[in-house]
Design a protein around this motif. Structure first.
Motif, PDB file in Angstrom:
ATOM      1  N   ILE A 149       0.861  -1.191   0.000  1.00  0.00           N
ATOM      2  CA  ILE A 149       0.000   0.000   0.000  1.00  0.00           C
ATOM      3  C   ILE A 149       0.892   1.234   0.000  1.00  0.00           C
ATOM      4  O   ILE A 149       1.583   1.524   0.977  1.00  0.00           O
ATOM      5  CB  ILE A 149      -0.931  -0.010   1.222  1.00  0.00           C
ATOM      6  CG1 ILE A 149      -1.786  -1.285   1.200  1.00  0.00           C
ATOM      7  CG2 ILE A 149      -1.810   1.234   1.242  1.00  0.00           C
ATOM      8  CD1 ILE A 149      -2.628  -1.469   2.442  1.00  0.00           C
ATOM      9  N   GLY A 150       0.869   1.946  -1.111  1.00  0.00           N
ATOM     10  CA  GLY A 150       1.730   3.108  -1.286  1.00  0.00           C
ATOM     11  C   GLY A 150       2.887   2.769  -2.202  1.00  0.00           C
ATOM     12  O   GLY A 150       3.748   1.955  -1.833  1.00  0.00           O
ATOM     13  N   LEU A 210     -10.241   2.748   2.787  1.00  0.00           N
ATOM     14  CA  LEU A 210     -11.588   2.239   2.562  1.00  0.00           C
ATOM     15  C   LEU A 210     -11.559   0.732   2.370  1.00  0.00           C
ATOM     16  O   LEU A 210     -10.695   0.184   1.686  1.00  0.00           O
ATOM     17  CB  LEU A 210     -12.208   2.891   1.326  1.00  0.00           C
ATOM     18  CG  LEU A 210     -12.311   4.421   1.344  1.00  0.00           C
ATOM     19  CD1 LEU A 210     -12.916   4.927   0.048  1.00  0.00           C
ATOM     20  CD2 LEU A 210     -13.134   4.887   2.538  1.00  0.00           C
ATOM     21  N   THR A 211     -12.529   0.073   2.963  1.00  0.00           N
ATOM     22  CA  THR A 211     -12.603  -1.384   2.880  1.00  0.00           C
ATOM     23  C   THR A 211     -12.775  -1.853   1.448  1.00  0.00           C
ATOM     24  O   THR A 211     -12.164  -2.849   1.028  1.00  0.00           O
ATOM     25  CB  THR A 211     -13.769  -1.896   3.741  1.00  0.00           C
ATOM     26  OG1 THR A 211     -13.572  -1.474   5.100  1.00  0.00           O
ATOM     27  CG2 THR A 211     -13.857  -3.408   3.698  1.00  0.00           C
ATOM     28  N   ASP A 212     -13.578  -1.167   0.655  1.00  0.00           N
ATOM     29  CA  ASP A 212     -13.832  -1.575  -0.725  1.00  0.00           C
ATOM     30  C   ASP A 212     -12.547  -1.633  -1.543  1.00  0.00           C
ATOM     31  O   ASP A 212     -12.352  -2.543  -2.353  1.00  0.00           O
ATOM     32  CB  ASP A 212     -14.829  -0.618  -1.390  1.00  0.00           C
ATOM     33  CG  ASP A 212     -16.222  -0.740  -0.810  1.00  0.00           C
ATOM     34  OD1 ASP A 212     -16.477  -1.759  -0.131  1.00  0.00           O
ATOM     35  OD2 ASP A 212     -17.040   0.174  -1.013  1.00  0.00           O
ATOM     36  N   THR A 213     -11.663  -0.659  -1.327  1.00  0.00           N
ATOM     37  CA  THR A 213     -10.409  -0.643  -2.075  1.00  0.00           C
ATOM     38  C   THR A 213      -9.533  -1.830  -1.715  1.00  0.00           C
ATOM     39  O   THR A 213      -8.951  -2.487  -2.585  1.00  0.00           O
ATOM     40  CB  THR A 213      -9.653   0.668  -1.807  1.00  0.00           C
ATOM     41  OG1 THR A 213     -10.489   1.779  -2.162  1.00  0.00           O
ATOM     42  CG2 THR A 213      -8.377   0.735  -2.623  1.00  0.00           C
ATOM     43  N   ALA A 252       2.936   1.639   3.439  1.00  0.00           N
ATOM     44  CA  ALA A 252       3.957   2.679   3.286  1.00  0.00           C
ATOM     45  C   ALA A 252       3.376   3.943   2.681  1.00  0.00           C
ATOM     46  O   ALA A 252       3.813   4.393   1.616  1.00  0.00           O
ATOM     47  CB  ALA A 252       5.102   2.157   2.428  1.00  0.00           C
ATOM     48  N   PRO A 253       2.378   4.573   3.327  1.00  0.00           N
ATOM     49  CA  PRO A 253       1.828   5.834   2.800  1.00  0.00           C
ATOM     50  C   PRO A 253       2.708   7.019   3.194  1.00  0.00           C
ATOM     51  O   PRO A 253       3.759   6.848   3.827  1.00  0.00           O
ATOM     52  CB  PRO A 253       0.459   5.911   3.482  1.00  0.00           C
ATOM     53  CG  PRO A 253       0.678   5.216   4.790  1.00  0.00           C
ATOM     54  CD  PRO A 253       1.686   4.133   4.542  1.00  0.00           C
ATOM     55  N   THR A 275      -2.525   8.276   8.203  1.00  0.00           N
ATOM     56  CA  THR A 275      -3.077   7.422   7.150  1.00  0.00           C
ATOM     57  C   THR A 275      -2.632   5.982   7.340  1.00  0.00           C
ATOM     58  O   THR A 275      -3.422   5.051   7.171  1.00  0.00           O
ATOM     59  CB  THR A 275      -2.639   7.929   5.769  1.00  0.00           C
ATOM     60  OG1 THR A 275      -3.003   9.309   5.631  1.00  0.00           O
ATOM     61  CG2 THR A 275      -3.291   7.124   4.656  1.00  0.00           C
ATOM     62  N   ALA A 276      -1.374   5.789   7.716  1.00  0.00           N
ATOM     63  CA  ALA A 276      -0.864   4.443   7.953  1.00  0.00           C
ATOM     64  C   ALA A 276      -1.626   3.758   9.083  1.00  0.00           C
ATOM     65  O   ALA A 276      -1.907   2.556   9.023  1.00  0.00           O
ATOM     66  CB  ALA A 276       0.626   4.501   8.285  1.00  0.00           C
ATOM     67  N   THR A 277      -2.000   4.515  10.112  1.00  0.00           N
ATOM     68  CA  THR A 277      -2.732   3.935  11.236  1.00  0.00           C
ATOM     69  C   THR A 277      -4.116   3.466  10.813  1.00  0.00           C
ATOM     70  O   THR A 277      -4.545   2.352  11.139  1.00  0.00           O
ATOM     71  CB  THR A 277      -2.853   4.961  12.378  1.00  0.00           C
ATOM     72  OG1 THR A 277      -1.549   5.421  12.745  1.00  0.00           O
ATOM     73  CG2 THR A 277      -3.521   4.348  13.590  1.00  0.00           C
ATOM     74  N   LEU A 278      -4.828   4.290  10.070  1.00  0.00           N
ATOM     75  CA  LEU A 278      -6.168   3.920   9.642  1.00  0.00           C
ATOM     76  C   LEU A 278      -6.126   2.747   8.655  1.00  0.00           C
ATOM     77  O   LEU A 278      -6.974   1.843   8.707  1.00  0.00           O
ATOM     78  CB  LEU A 278      -6.868   5.122   9.007  1.00  0.00           C
ATOM     79  CG  LEU A 278      -8.345   4.917   8.631  1.00  0.00           C
ATOM     80  CD1 LEU A 278      -9.137   4.406   9.822  1.00  0.00           C
ATOM     81  CD2 LEU A 278      -8.947   6.205   8.100  1.00  0.00           C
ATOM     82  N   ILE A 279      -5.130   2.737   7.777  1.00  0.00           N
ATOM     83  CA  ILE A 279      -4.981   1.607   6.847  1.00  0.00           C
ATOM     84  C   ILE A 279      -4.708   0.326   7.611  1.00  0.00           C
ATOM     85  O   ILE A 279      -5.269  -0.740   7.302  1.00  0.00           O
ATOM     86  CB  ILE A 279      -3.853   1.887   5.841  1.00  0.00           C
ATOM     87  CG1 ILE A 279      -4.235   3.037   4.899  1.00  0.00           C
ATOM     88  CG2 ILE A 279      -3.518   0.636   5.031  1.00  0.00           C
ATOM     89  CD1 ILE A 279      -3.121   3.480   3.994  1.00  0.00           C
TER      90      ILE A 279
END
Length: 371
Positions: A164-165, A214-217, A232-233, A238-242
């Protein structure tokens, strides 16, 4: 100043968690609107001019064949104007026939000419029309082919790696994975930036365009069936929410997260991260090592960069190494991984290697070894 007024300020602890939940789901969806799509690895594409020239040559070939057929059988045709058919009349008849215009001034009258029209010229007419609408057919075919590729990819994707990222950290992580022997078909990239998604596709990777919070992604990336996740955003919040979303979707996957500040490490681990790498502290340690001992720092950099001289790898023990000690291996063995436990240099140096063991060793790239 408030965190919303300074978007690059790192938030820690409770302020960081509050900033995560204050971000509405509607705003997250607005960030990527229609950008959530799956990009398959880029394939070789024929240049448009070359495609046009190829179709033009094919159309002219069909036209020439039709003209020659009509001309050699011109006795079986009649022209309403003068009764005879010459070469120009044959070219004219072939043109209006292939284009389905059919003025009727030149017509086949003999049985042979009519049979040739049925079994030869009619198929050529169909082929000519297919060439003319080739662009439209190619677009439809490519769209269908893309859907088939995506469906096939979904059906066989298991135990893959989701990155991710696809910024600097993500790209280097992918290069390291590929260098360690993980195929590109087992790596899926998720990024909200269209440029990053395009770059991943050009690098031969499956890429998902969308907001990874987002879960859909994440479901599009089949994260629920992944075995490893690299987060790796650009921002720690953002990293925490992911990480929270990824752990909710997949309880068994190993999640490794990159953050900038050490203060956010405990929160990331509470969110479900197995390992948290702090880029700022890692860079600081490397800088300090360079100042204290440049050769040591260069050696560390070589170990962390595959193919640069020395590689730090994990591999399975070969049949020839079974029963030997790590000292007797060709590579410099630093640790043994046995039953998911690591035996380091001091403990495992005198231990005999067993079948199924894995070793962490320092070796040279294959190209250098061959030389």
């Amino acid at each position: 100043m408030k965190g919303d007024e300074q978007p690059h300020t790192q938030r820690t602890g409770a302020p960081l968690l509050r900033s995560l939940w204050y971000r509405s789901r509607k705003e997250a969806r607005d960030d990527v609107e229609a950008g959530r799509s799956i990009t398959m690895p880029t394939q070789t594409v024929v240049p448009p001019l070359q495609q046009v020239i190829k179709r033009l040559v094919m159309a002219m070939t069909v036209l020439v064949i039709t003209v020659m057929i009509v001309y050699f059988d011109r006795a079986g045709y009649t022209d309403n104007s003068d009764g005879s058919v010459d070469f120009i009349d044959a070219a004219y008849y072939a043109t209006v026939t292939l284009s389905t215009t059919g003025y009727g001034d030149i017509t086949p009258v003999s049985d042979s000419a009519r049979l040739i029209n049925i079994f030869v010229i009619t198929p050529l007419r169909v082929l000519f029309l297919i060439i003319l609408v080739g662009t439209t057919l190619e677009v439809l075919t490519e769209r269908t082919r893309q859907q088939v590729r995506i469906h096939r990819w979904r059906s066989r994707t298991r135990n893959h790696v989701v990155v991710i990222g696809y910024g600097t950290k993500g790209r280097h992580a992918v290069r390291t994975l590929v260098g360690q022997g993980i195929g590109k078909d087992r790596i899926v990239v998720v990024d909200a930036q269209s440029k990053a998604v395009t770059a991943a596709g050009d690098d031969g990777l499956v890429a998902i365009s969308g907001d990874a919070t987002l879960t859909d992604t994440l479901l599009k990336a089949e994260l629920q069936r992944a075995s490893q996740v690299i987060v790796a955003p650009q921002r720690d919040e953002t990293a925490t929410l992911i990480t929270l979303t990824a752990r909710q979707l997949n309880r068994r996957a190993t999640i490794v997260v990159a953050v900038r500040e050490d203060e956010n490490v405990p929160l990331l681990k509470q969110s479900g991260a197995d390992t948290v790498v702090t880029s700022s502290s890692s860079a600081g340690r490397l800088l300090g090592t360079f100042m204290a001992s440049p050769p040591t720092a260069r050696t560390l950099e070589d170990l962390m960069t595959l193919g640069s001289g020395l590689d730090l790898i994990e591999r399975t023990v070969t049949p020839e190494e079974v029963g030997r000690t790590p000292r007797e291996c060709d590579d410099l063995v630093l640790a043994i991984v046995r039953d998911r436990k690591r035996l380091d240099y001091a403990v495992g140096w005198q231990t005999e290697l067993r079948a199924g063991d894995r070793v962490i060793a320092v070796s040279r790239p294959v190209t250098e070894t061959a030389e």
